[in-house]
Design an enzyme around this catalytic site. Structure first.
Site, PDB file in Angstrom:
ATOM      1  N   ASP A  67       0.817  -1.213   0.000  1.00 59.53           N
ATOM      2  CA  ASP A  67       0.000   0.000   0.000  1.00 59.53           C
ATOM      3  C   ASP A  67       0.851   1.264   0.000  1.00 59.53           C
ATOM      4  OD1 ASP A  67       0.974  -0.300   2.588  1.00 59.53           O
ATOM      5  OD2 ASP A  67      -0.968  -0.751   3.465  1.00 59.53           O
ATOM      6  N   ASN A 136      -7.064  -2.622  14.654  1.00 58.29           N
ATOM      7  CA  ASN A 136      -8.466  -2.865  14.288  1.00 58.29           C
ATOM      8  C   ASN A 136      -8.609  -4.064  13.343  1.00 58.29           C
ATOM      9  OD1 ASN A 136      -7.526  -1.906  11.854  1.00 58.29           O
ATOM     10  ND2 ASN A 136      -8.873  -0.122  11.749  1.00 58.29           N
ATOM     11  N   HIS A 138      -7.028  -4.507  10.480  1.00 61.74           N
ATOM     12  CA  HIS A 138      -6.832  -4.270   9.039  1.00 61.74           C
ATOM     13  C   HIS A 138      -5.558  -4.968   8.549  1.00 61.74           C
ATOM     14  CE1 HIS A 138      -4.409  -0.208   9.413  1.00 61.74           C
ATOM     15  NE2 HIS A 138      -3.648  -1.241   9.634  1.00 61.74           N
ATOM     16  N   GLU A 143      -9.681  -1.884   5.471  1.00 66.89           N
ATOM     17  CA  GLU A 143     -10.204  -1.473   6.767  1.00 66.89           C
ATOM     18  C   GLU A 143     -11.491  -2.238   7.100  1.00 66.89           C
ATOM     19  OE1 GLU A 143      -8.527   0.286   8.684  1.00 66.89           O
ATOM     20  OE2 GLU A 143      -7.599   2.015   7.732  1.00 66.89           O
TER      21      GLU A 143
HETATM   22  P1  PGA Z   1       2.390  -1.367  12.801  1.00 67.29           P
HETATM   23  O1  PGA Z   1       1.244  -1.293  11.702  1.00 67.29           O
HETATM   24  O2  PGA Z   1       3.326  -2.441  12.379  1.00 67.29           O
HETATM   25  O3  PGA Z   1       3.016  -0.002  12.751  1.00 67.29           O
HETATM   26  O4  PGA Z   1       1.719  -1.648  14.099  1.00 67.29           O
HETATM   27  C1  PGA Z   1       0.744  -2.459  11.138  1.00 67.29           C
HETATM   28  C2  PGA Z   1      -0.465  -2.138  10.308  1.00 67.29           C
HETATM   29  O5  PGA Z   1      -1.168  -1.153  10.608  1.00 67.29           O
HETATM   30  O6  PGA Z   1      -0.733  -2.894   9.374  1.00 67.29           O
END
Ligand code: PGA
Length: 240
Positions: A67, A136, A138, A143
């Site tokens: 992404d 959450n 995702h 999302e």
């Molecule tokens: P993080 O993010 O590794 O910074 O916790 C992971 C994500 O949001 O996919």
């Protein structure tokens, strides 16, 4: 799903790097799906060490990142392209033209998205997809919601994600409101998937992953439908 619990974040990172190096050594012209976020930083550092020790060669590897923020210039230090250059690409011998991150500066996002999936397919599909997970649930920027996208798409970020990512910006207002993300179908087409989960704040998402439910309100649960997923989690994420 194969779940491995690691004592520490350091151990998780080394294990993940070993698995990626094994993939590259088994198939030197493999296609890697790569992820950003704080979780894979240790993995990329461990992978760089393996490269420096002559244990892995990226000269024939192709990569596609999950992404990118939208709109976002690749030169912006907050961009995921910049992150990948800093954390991995400039430390190893992957060919710059073989690395791909969705173009956050495009003026035609729908064409860019369709083209991204086509490019992955033309490259032979992803052999190993590295993933992190949001608090959450995702995956990439897929999302939680009533429905999920199958293909690469432009998506608004949820309030939760904007708040979680604000730590990388000077204020929440500066966090882009949209992103281009591979879809759940793009991800599930990978031949194998390696999901990294670290820290107490990911415990709830991990618990949902360990339940029997597949729920669009926790997109990561769709990974249960894939035949070859390894979850590497640390004790903090597992115990909560
Ligand atoms: P993080 O993010 O590794 O910074 O916790 C992971 C994500 O949001 O996919």
């Amino acid at each position: 799903m194969n779940i491995l619990i690691c004592d520490s974040y350091g151990h998780l990172s080394e294990k993940a790097a070993e698995m990626i190096a094994r993939q590259v050594n088994t198939k030197p012209d493999c296609v890697l799906g790569l992820a950003t976020g704080s979780t894979p930083i240790g993995t990329y550092a461990a992978l760089t060490k393996l490269y420096e020790a002559g244990k892995v060669d990226f000269s024939r590897v192709t990569s596609y990142n999950l992404d990118e923020y939208y709109p976002m210039s690749p030169e912006n230090p907050q961009s995921y392209r910049y992150f990948m250059e800093e954390q991995l690409f400039r430390h190893i011998n992957i060919r710059p033209e073989a690395t791909h991150v969705p173009d956050g500066a495009t003026d035609n996002p729908s064409a860019t998205c369709a083209d991204y999936d086509r490019q992955i397919e033309a490259a032979g599909g992803i052999d190993l997809q590295l993933l992190g997970i949001g608090q959450n649930g995702h995956i990439g920027f897929n999302e939680p919601g009533a429905t999920l996208h199958a293909s690469t798409h432009l998506t608004p970020l949820t309030e939760d994600t904007i708040a979680a990512n604000a730590r990388f910006f000077s204020s929440p207002e500066e966090v882009p409101t949209h992103a281009i993300s591979m879809g759940m179908g793009s991800i599930l087409r990978a031949r194998s998937i390696l999901l990294l989960i670290s820290g107490k704040n990911k415990h709830a998402a991990l618990s949902q992953l360990l339940s029997d439910k597949v729920d669009p309100l926790c997109p990561a649960t769709f990974l249960k439908l894939h035949p070859c997923v390894t979850v590497l989690c640390d004790r903090e994420a597992y115990d909560g």
